[in-house]
Design an enzyme around this catalytic site. Structure first.
Site, PDB file in Angstrom:
ATOM      1  N   HIS A  78      19.062  10.807 -30.211  1.00  0.00           N
ATOM      2  CA  HIS A  78      19.018   9.913 -29.061  1.00  0.00           C
ATOM      3  C   HIS A  78      18.624  10.612 -27.759  1.00  0.00           C
ATOM      4  CE1 HIS A  78      19.991   6.633 -26.409  1.00  0.00           C
ATOM      5  NE2 HIS A  78      20.876   7.370 -25.757  1.00  0.00           N
TER       6      HIS A  78
ATOM      7  N   ASP B 176      17.150   5.649 -22.240  1.00  0.00           N
ATOM      8  CA  ASP B 176      18.401   4.933 -22.460  1.00  0.00           C
ATOM      9  C   ASP B 176      18.525   3.838 -21.387  1.00  0.00           C
ATOM     10  OD1 ASP B 176      21.166   5.141 -23.989  1.00  0.00           O
ATOM     11  OD2 ASP B 176      21.695   5.073 -21.857  1.00  0.00           O
TER      12      ASP B 176
END
Length: 304
Positions: free
Chosen positions: A283, A99
Site C-alpha cells: 500500500h 491514499d
C-alpha cells in the site's frame, strides 16, 4: 535537500516541504502519513526540472489542526490545494495524491479542472459517487466493524492509535494481517519482527514525532466527513474528471483489492493516460518502490 516553510491558506498555517524549480507538482499524502512520505519524489522531481511541493494536510504534522470535524470536508481539503497553487504564484499544477491524498487529488481535478494540468492517483482509484452514502455501502459490503465505520465515533480510534504512537505506526506500516486481531484498527496487524528496507528507523522516527505533535484526530476527521462529502457532491454525480490522468498501484495493495480500477472507475477519467501496476509492492507505494513511481510520474509529466 528540500526546504521547509509554512504558508497561510484559508485561515490556517500549512507546512510545506519543497524542492526544485519549474512547473509545479503538488504532492498530497494519505492516512496516516505526512509530507515525509514524499521524500523520494521531491528529489527526483526536482532533478527532472519540476518544482515539487509536498504539504502536511490540515490536521497533520506541523500544519494547523482545526478542532471542528466539519473543517475537514472534501471542500476544505480541495480548497487548501487550490489555495496553495495560487499562493505559489501559479495558475495550474499537476496534483499527485496517495491514499486519502488520491481522493483529494481526484476531487480537485473534478471540482477545479482549470487549475489541474494533470492528476495522478496512487493506490486509490477515482471512485464514482455511489447511489447510497459511503458508510452505508461499507457496512453492507464489509460489515459494521469495517475500519472506515470504526473511525466514526470521535475519540475512540484517536485513543487507540494515540496510546502507543510508535507501536501503532509500526503495525500499520509494516505489520501483516493477523489471525488473532485485537480490538481497533492497528490491532488488525501483527507487530513486525523488523522494519522493511523501505522504512529505516530514522524515517519511522520522523513520522512518530509528527504524530506526537499532531495526534491522529485530524486524519480521522477526514473519514468522519465521508457521508457529508457524499451529500455535498450530489451536483457532480456522474461528472467526468477531465484533466489528463494516471493511476498507479502496488500489485499487493489491499486497497486495490477492495476498490479495483474497474470499468466504472475508468469511465469517469476519459483522458486516462495509463495504469501502472507496481510489482512486489503493497500500500505504501511511493515509499516502497520510489524508483518505479518516480519513473512513471516523470514520464507522465513530460507527456503533458
Amino acid at each position: 535537500m528540500p526546504s521547509k516553510r509554512s504558508v497561510r491558506l484559508n485561515g490556517i498555517d500549512i507546512h510545506l516541504a519543497e524542492q526544485g524549480e519549474g512547473p509545479l507538482v503538488v504532492l498530497v499524502h494519505g492516512f496516516p502519513e505526512t509530507s515525509h512520505s514524499w521524500r523520494h519524489q521531491l528529489e527526483a522531481l526536482a532533478g527532472a526540472g519540476y518544482h515539487a511541493v509536498a504539504l502536511d494536510q490540515r490536521g497533520y504534522g506541523d500544519s494547523d489542526r482545526p478542532e471542528a470535524i466539519d473543517q475537514y470536508s472534501i471542500f476544505h481539503l480541495v480548497g487548501d490545494v487550490v489555495a496553495l497553487i495560487h499562493e505559489l504564484g501559479e495558475e495550474q499544477a499537476v496534483v499527485v495524491g496517495h491514499d486519502w491524498g488520491s481522493i483529494v487529488a481526484w476531487q480537485t481535478a473534478l471540482l477545479r479542472p482549470a487549475v489541474v494540468r494533470g492528476v495522478v492517483g496512487i493506490s486509490v482509484p477515482p471512485w464514482p459517487r455511489g447511489p447510497v452514502p459511503p458508510l452505508t455501502a461499507t457496512a453492507e459490503r464489509f460489515g459494521p466493524d469495517f475500519y472506515q465505520n470504526y473511525f466514526q465515533e470521535p475519540g475512540v480510534a484517536d485513543a487507540e492509535l494515540g496510546n502507543d504512537i510508535e507501536g501503532s505506526l509500526r503495525r500499520i506500516y509494516a505489520g501483516v494481517s493477523t489471525s488473532n486481531p485485537t480490538p481497533g484498527f492497528a490491532g488488525q496487524f501483527a507487530d513486525p519482527e523488523e522494519l522493511p528496507a523501505w522504512l529505516p528507523e530514522e524515517d519511522l522516527a520522523v513520522f512518530v514525532r509528527q504524530f506526537t505533535t499532531s495526534s491522529f484526530t485530524g486524519g480521522l476527521n477526514y473519514y468522519r466527513n465521508l457521508d457529508h462529502n457524499w451529500e455535498q457532491l450530489a451536483a457532480w454525480q456522474d461528472a467526468p474528471i477531465t484533466p489528463p490522468s494516471l493511476y498507479i498501484s502496488g500489485e499487493k495493495d489491499m486497497v486495490r483489492m477492495l476498490y479495483p480500477m474497474d470499468e466504472a472507475a475508468r469511465a469517469i477519467v476519459p483522458d486516462l493516460r495509463g495504469v501502472v501496476d507496481v510489482p512486489d509492492c503493497g500500500h505504501w507505494t511511493q515509499q516502497e518502490k520510489p524508483e518505479v513511481v518516480n519513473a512513471a510520474l516523470i514520464e507522465f509529466l513530460k507527456e503533458l
